[in-house]
Design a protein around this motif. Structure first.
Motif, PDB file in Angstrom:
ATOM      1  N   SER A 166     -61.766 -20.079  69.054  1.00 30.00           N
ATOM      2  CA  SER A 166     -61.503 -21.555  69.460  1.00 30.00           C
ATOM      3  C   SER A 166     -59.750 -22.019  70.037  1.00 30.00           C
ATOM      4  O   SER A 166     -60.218 -22.941  71.165  1.00 30.00           O
ATOM      5  CB  SER A 166     -60.996 -22.434  68.763  1.00 30.00           C
ATOM      6  N   LEU A 167     -59.462 -21.411  70.585  1.00 31.08           N
ATOM      7  CA  LEU A 167     -58.661 -20.859  71.507  1.00 31.08           C
ATOM      8  C   LEU A 167     -58.438 -20.633  72.724  1.00 31.08           C
ATOM      9  O   LEU A 167     -58.221 -21.138  73.591  1.00 31.08           O
ATOM     10  CB  LEU A 167     -56.999 -20.105  71.223  1.00 31.08           C
ATOM     11  N   ALA A 198     -61.149 -23.525  74.139  1.00 35.31           N
ATOM     12  CA  ALA A 198     -59.327 -24.518  74.197  1.00 35.31           C
ATOM     13  C   ALA A 198     -59.171 -24.542  76.354  1.00 35.31           C
ATOM     14  O   ALA A 198     -59.731 -25.230  77.331  1.00 35.31           O
ATOM     15  CB  ALA A 198     -58.662 -25.193  73.865  1.00 35.31           C
ATOM     16  N   LEU A 209     -61.084 -22.458  77.930  1.00 34.93           N
ATOM     17  CA  LEU A 209     -61.911 -22.024  79.712  1.00 34.93           C
ATOM     18  C   LEU A 209     -62.630 -23.186  79.752  1.00 34.93           C
ATOM     19  O   LEU A 209     -62.970 -23.614  80.957  1.00 34.93           O
ATOM     20  CB  LEU A 209     -63.126 -21.416  78.305  1.00 34.93           C
ATOM     21  N   GLY A 210     -62.431 -24.637  77.938  1.00 34.93           N
ATOM     22  CA  GLY A 210     -63.253 -25.444  78.558  1.00 34.93           C
ATOM     23  C   GLY A 210     -62.620 -26.776  79.058  1.00 34.93           C
ATOM     24  O   GLY A 210     -63.262 -27.774  80.017  1.00 34.93           O
ATOM     25  N   ILE A 211     -61.051 -26.526  79.687  1.00 33.11           N
ATOM     26  CA  ILE A 211     -60.169 -26.483  80.386  1.00 33.11           C
ATOM     27  C   ILE A 211     -60.527 -26.202  81.515  1.00 33.11           C
ATOM     28  O   ILE A 211     -59.872 -27.246  82.791  1.00 33.11           O
ATOM     29  CB  ILE A 211     -58.878 -27.017  80.024  1.00 33.11           C
ATOM     30  N   ARG A 259     -73.552 -27.428  74.956  1.00 32.47           N
ATOM     31  CA  ARG A 259     -72.766 -26.717  75.315  1.00 32.47           C
ATOM     32  C   ARG A 259     -72.962 -25.908  76.766  1.00 32.47           C
ATOM     33  O   ARG A 259     -72.398 -25.504  77.703  1.00 32.47           O
ATOM     34  CB  ARG A 259     -72.130 -25.452  75.063  1.00 32.47           C
ATOM     35  N   MET A 283     -70.585 -23.757  79.066  1.00 28.70           N
ATOM     36  CA  MET A 283     -69.515 -22.931  78.240  1.00 28.70           C
ATOM     37  C   MET A 283     -70.924 -22.134  77.351  1.00 28.70           C
ATOM     38  O   MET A 283     -69.854 -21.150  77.068  1.00 28.70           O
ATOM     39  CB  MET A 283     -68.880 -24.215  77.192  1.00 28.70           C
ATOM     40  N   GLY A 340     -65.588 -31.962  80.848  1.00 23.77           N
ATOM     41  CA  GLY A 340     -64.648 -31.080  79.395  1.00 23.77           C
ATOM     42  C   GLY A 340     -64.550 -30.868  78.760  1.00 23.77           C
ATOM     43  O   GLY A 340     -65.746 -31.944  78.301  1.00 23.77           O
ATOM     44  N   MET A 341     -64.624 -30.746  77.984  1.00 19.49           N
ATOM     45  CA  MET A 341     -64.777 -30.197  76.106  1.00 19.49           C
ATOM     46  C   MET A 341     -63.780 -30.594  75.046  1.00 19.49           C
ATOM     47  O   MET A 341     -63.050 -30.524  75.253  1.00 19.49           O
ATOM     48  CB  MET A 341     -65.552 -29.089  76.255  1.00 19.49           C
ATOM     49  N   PHE A 369     -64.363 -30.301  71.290  1.00 17.35           N
ATOM     50  CA  PHE A 369     -64.634 -29.173  69.955  1.00 17.35           C
ATOM     51  C   PHE A 369     -64.394 -29.682  68.795  1.00 17.35           C
ATOM     52  O   PHE A 369     -63.372 -30.714  68.077  1.00 17.35           O
ATOM     53  CB  PHE A 369     -63.761 -27.411  70.170  1.00 17.35           C
ATOM     54  N   LYS A 414     -63.436 -28.449  65.665  1.00 15.71           N
ATOM     55  CA  LYS A 414     -62.199 -28.781  65.550  1.00 15.71           C
ATOM     56  C   LYS A 414     -60.741 -28.844  66.327  1.00 15.71           C
ATOM     57  O   LYS A 414     -60.949 -27.505  66.964  1.00 15.71           O
ATOM     58  CB  LYS A 414     -62.370 -27.132  64.692  1.00 15.71           C
ATOM     59  N   ASN A 417     -57.894 -28.364  67.750  1.00 16.91           N
ATOM     60  CA  ASN A 417     -57.826 -25.946  68.677  1.00 16.91           C
ATOM     61  C   ASN A 417     -56.199 -26.821  69.498  1.00 16.91           C
ATOM     62  O   ASN A 417     -56.377 -26.179  70.755  1.00 16.91           O
ATOM     63  CB  ASN A 417     -58.857 -25.402  68.579  1.00 16.91           C
ATOM     64  N   PRO A 418     -55.505 -27.536  69.266  1.00 17.46           N
ATOM     65  CA  PRO A 418     -54.624 -26.759  70.261  1.00 17.46           C
ATOM     66  C   PRO A 418     -53.649 -25.898  70.724  1.00 17.46           C
ATOM     67  O   PRO A 418     -53.393 -25.128  69.693  1.00 17.46           O
ATOM     68  CB  PRO A 418     -53.024 -28.301  69.604  1.00 17.46           C
ATOM     69  N   ALA A 429     -57.965 -33.055  77.386  1.00 18.78           N
ATOM     70  CA  ALA A 429     -58.951 -32.819  78.294  1.00 18.78           C
ATOM     71  C   ALA A 429     -58.941 -33.456  79.480  1.00 18.78           C
ATOM     72  O   ALA A 429     -59.647 -33.629  80.625  1.00 18.78           O
ATOM     73  CB  ALA A 429     -60.855 -32.526  77.424  1.00 18.78           C
TER      74      ALA A 429
END
Ligand SMILES: Nc1ncnc2c1ncn2[C@@H]1O[C@H](COP(=O)(O)OP(=O)(O)O)[C@@H](O)[C@H]1O
Ligand SMILES: [Mg+2]
Lengths: 459, 295
Positions: A340-341, A344, A346-348, B91, B96, B131-132, B134, B136, B138-139, B205
């Protein structure tokens, strides 16, 4: 009756005890149809009381019997002998024992010693008999007492649980106590060393030449015990090794966990780990026969003065050896970083390598630091490669092209061959050992500290 | 009614004139059987638009010929039973799925009339524009400040420290989190509550000024109060962003979205105004789902 017969007998009694314990539990509960625990717990309870006290007494007895018998024999010796110094008494006692067991003694045996030997022999067989009788009696008595305590309300389950916990505690204390014991014994020998050589000389002296005259009439060097050249040698070689292992290990871990396909990874990772399984002596002759000459020759081409055994050769090869420590552990922790990290990041709109550098590696850093420190202590403790490739000359230098020596190598050279165990030369090994131990300890404490700091910040 | 039965129903309403997305049939050379979506898949002036999208995981098809527009400054919600391909479709919109080796995407998806799957489109830059958020929270295991500053730093959006500070503050403010965290910006983001963490992820995001924000069940790990707070936030964000949200809660879809798309087994079954879908579903599968007969 040899000891293992006693042990077998106890085990047999234990089996019987288990059986009777179970049966008795069933009998006492038959009328009321009520029993606190399952029957086998009562069996276990009886078996424990039958075996453990008996075994404990057996072990103690065996441990103490020879000392006690010897003391009794000494007490009965004529004062002419008991007034001798400790070493001579030791000799006499050896004679007594050897004579008693019919082995070769040191020269003629006096009448007093022969009498003592007879005494010794008698005491010994008496002790044997007493051992068998007492231990078996304890086993039977323990079993019977346990049987008598069984009643429907007796909490066998909880009691057995507690006893098992106690046994586990004892086992783990054995591990801890052994460590403490080793450290203390090394420490005491080291203290004996420091009685003869001032600790300041050892810690700050820059010259190491441990050869001393063995006999007073011998001409020999007086010995210098400055550990600084050894410590710098150790640190120099470890540093070179880490310089090789950390980047290569870390990068290959990153490649394997982040870029390589599952198939490549399944093949490459075990191969990399084989590196750790190669015996160090093989690395040693690789270093001595291939790498060191290569470095000397190529150094010569560049006009550099390179000794045929160099810190660089040893360090490079040692670096290769510890690559798997870094890579394997790093690979594991990098894989443990949650997907998930990565998503996060890659998603940015971060690239793969930005994600690795700024998210994955920082998150995995405590584990990576652990791997590096493990590799470092492995490097510091490594002996074989250094013996073969870096030489024995205790030069105080940080030039990687010189030959150096390390703490571990000197410990080996101090202790191989015939030694006198109270000369400073031999005792120096213990002083070196304790310093090595302290260095690794400090390293571990630092590692733990780093890891804990990151944990606080990141979890 | 079992799932098999539902699936056996042929689309009874596909031939009603006017309801079929007119552009679906255009240029459809796809191998998969065409599935006609009920409702109008197109909107005037779309921000993103997907045409004839098929997605495969290895040989298994997860999305079957889906076409859908996402309008400017609208919130569109995607609902459907789990495993129906909502996340997969979402996605696709920021590529993604590229990060999954076995995943293959066919069809055309455009962002402001640019094909996002064309060679000239950089997937990395695309993800800054789309932007996305998620499922959960996920900081990153970094400070709250660094969590927000991460994107702007990577994309070079701030020329000075003060500009960066400003981006961090406005992003947090837009996510409604500024007042709660302004005194603890250096504290780890992972130390916040679940709802705060999710709003932190939304702020993260926002910080790279995306045009579209995709949210994949953003509230499924949150308690009702935190959920309400995020829903409010989504409503506010609609002023400036286009939002596509996957949700398993129909109430949530009804509360936050203007349009709703219903997915079933990789097909886009029905799409329309949220009110219409919930009060007057046209397709029997949609009706079965929103009346709670399966899910
Ligand atoms: N990474 C993946 N690899 C293989 N199959 C996947 C993967 N992700 C999703 N799928 C499959 O694609 C289908 C749609 O999944 P998904 O998009 O996650 O559904 P939803 O989000 O609607 O619950 C499911 O059948 C799922 O098993
Ligand atoms: Mg999903």
């Amino acid at each position: 009756m040899p000891v293992y017969f006693v042990v077998l007998a106890i085990l047999g009694l234990t089996t019987i005890a288990y059986h009777y314990g179970r049966k008795r539990a069933l009998t006492v509960s038959a009328s009321s149809n009520h029993l606190h625990s399952l029957p086998h717990y009562y069996g276990a309870w009886t078996a424990i009381w039958c075996s453990i006290p008996a075994l404990a007494v057996l072990v103690l007895w065996l441990a103490l019997q020879s000392t006690i018998i010897t003391n009794i024999v000494i007490a009965d010796l004529p004062s002419a002998i008991t007034d001798l110094n400790e070493q001579r008494i030791g000799l006499v006692i050896n004679d007594i024992r050897n004579y008693a067991e019919g082995r070769i003694t040191s020269g003629e045996i006096s009448l007093g010693i022969a009498a003592a030997a007879k005494h010794y022999k008698e005491l010994k067989s008496l002790s044997r008999m007493a051992l068998v009788v007492i231990v078996l009696a304890i086993a039977i008595f323990g079993g019977i007492m346990a049987l008598r305590l069984i009643s429907p309300d007796f909490r066998a389950r909880n009691t057995v649980e507690n006893i098992i916990r106690g046994l586990l505690v004892i086992c783990s204390s054995i591990a801890i106590l052994t460590t403490i014991g080793i450290v203390l014994s090394v420490l005491f020998e080291a203290i004996r060393f420091f009685d003869q050589i001032p600790i300041t000389q050892f810690l700050f002296g820059t010259e190491w030449s441990p050869q001393t005259a063995i006999r007073t009439d011998q001409v020999g060097s007086s010995g210098a015990f400055g550990a600084i050249p050894l410590l710098t040698g150790t640190l120099l070689i470890s540093f070179i090794a880490l310089l090789v292992a950390v980047p290569i290990g870390l990068m290959s871990a990153i490649y394997l966990s982040e870029y390589a396909s599952a198939r490549l990874r399944a093949i490459a990772k075990p191969i990399l780990e084989i590196l750790a399984g190669i015996p160090t002596v093989v690395y040693g002759f690789f270093a001595a026969l291939t790498v060191a000459p290569f470095i000397r020759d190529s150094g010569g081409l560049l006009g550099l003065e390179v000794s045929s055994e160099s810190a660089l050769a040893a360090g490079l090869v040692m670096g290769v050896m510890i690559i798997p420590f870094v890579s394997s552990l790093s690979d594991d922790v990098i894989n443990a970083v949650p997907q998930s990290l990565r998503d996060a990041s890659l998603g940015i709109g971060a690239t793969h390598s930005e994600t690795i550098r700024q998210v994955v590696i920082p998150a995995a850093l405590p584990g990576i630091a652990g791997g590096v420190l493990l590799a470092a202590s492995r490097a510091i403790g490594e002996t074989m490669i250094v013996v073969m490739a870096a030489g024995l000359a205790a030069n105080l230098t940080i030039n990687p092209l010189d030959s150096v020596t390390t703490v571990t190598v000197q410990i080996v050279t101090l202790l191989v061959g015939d030694q006198e165990f109270d000369s400073p030369k031999t005792l120096a090994a213990f002083a070196l050992g304790i310093s090595l131990f302290l260095v690794t300890l400090v390293l571990n404490v630092i590692a733990l500290h780093i890891v804990r700091k990151y944990r606080e910040q990141y979890d | 009614m079992s799932k098999a039965n539902i699936y056996a129903i042929e689309n009874p309403v596909t031939h009603q004139p006017g309801w079929i997305g007119s552009r679906v049939q255009e240029g459809s050379e796809n191998t998969a059987s065409p599935y006609a979506t009920v409702g109008n898949i197109a909107v005037p002036n779309p921000r993103m638009s997907a045409r004839s999208v098929n997605v495969f995981y290895d040989e298994k098809q997860a999305i079957n010929n889906v076409s859908l527009d996402i309008g400017l400054n609208e919130v569109i919600s995607m609902i459907g039973p789990s495993g129906c391909g909502k996340s997969t479709f979402l996605r696709c919109l920021n590529r993604m799925n590229d990060t999954i080796d076995i995943c293959r995407v066919e069809g055309e998806i455009t962002l402001q009339d640019e094909n996002i799957y064309s060679k000239s489109m950089d997937a990395v830059l695309l993800r800054a524009r789309v932007g996305m958020v998620f499922q959960k929270p996920n900081p990153f295991p970094k400070s709250i400040y660094d969590n927000i500053a991460y994107g702007p730093k990577i994309h070079g959006l701030a020329r000075s420290r003060s500009e960066l500070n400003e981006i961090v503050e406005t992003s947090l403010a837009k996510a409604g989190l500024w007042d709660e965290v302004k005194d603890r910006l250096t504290k780890p983001g992972t130390g916040l509550s679940g709802g705060q963490q999710q709003r932190l992820c939304i702020a993260r995001a926002i910080a790279v000024s995306p045009e579209v924000i995709l949210m994949d069940e953003p509230c499924s790990a949150l308690d009702p109060i935190a959920t309400a707070r995020v829903e409010e936030l989504i409503d506010e964000l609609r002023q400036n962003y286009t939002i596509a949200i996957v949700t398993h809660s129909m109430q949530q879809a009804a509360r936050v979205s203007q349009r709703t798309a219903y997915f079933h087994l990789g097909n886009l079954v029905e799409v329309g105004e949220t009110n219409d879908i919930f009060t007057n579903p046209k397709h029997p599968l949609t009706e079965a789902y929103i009346t709670g007969r399966f899910g």
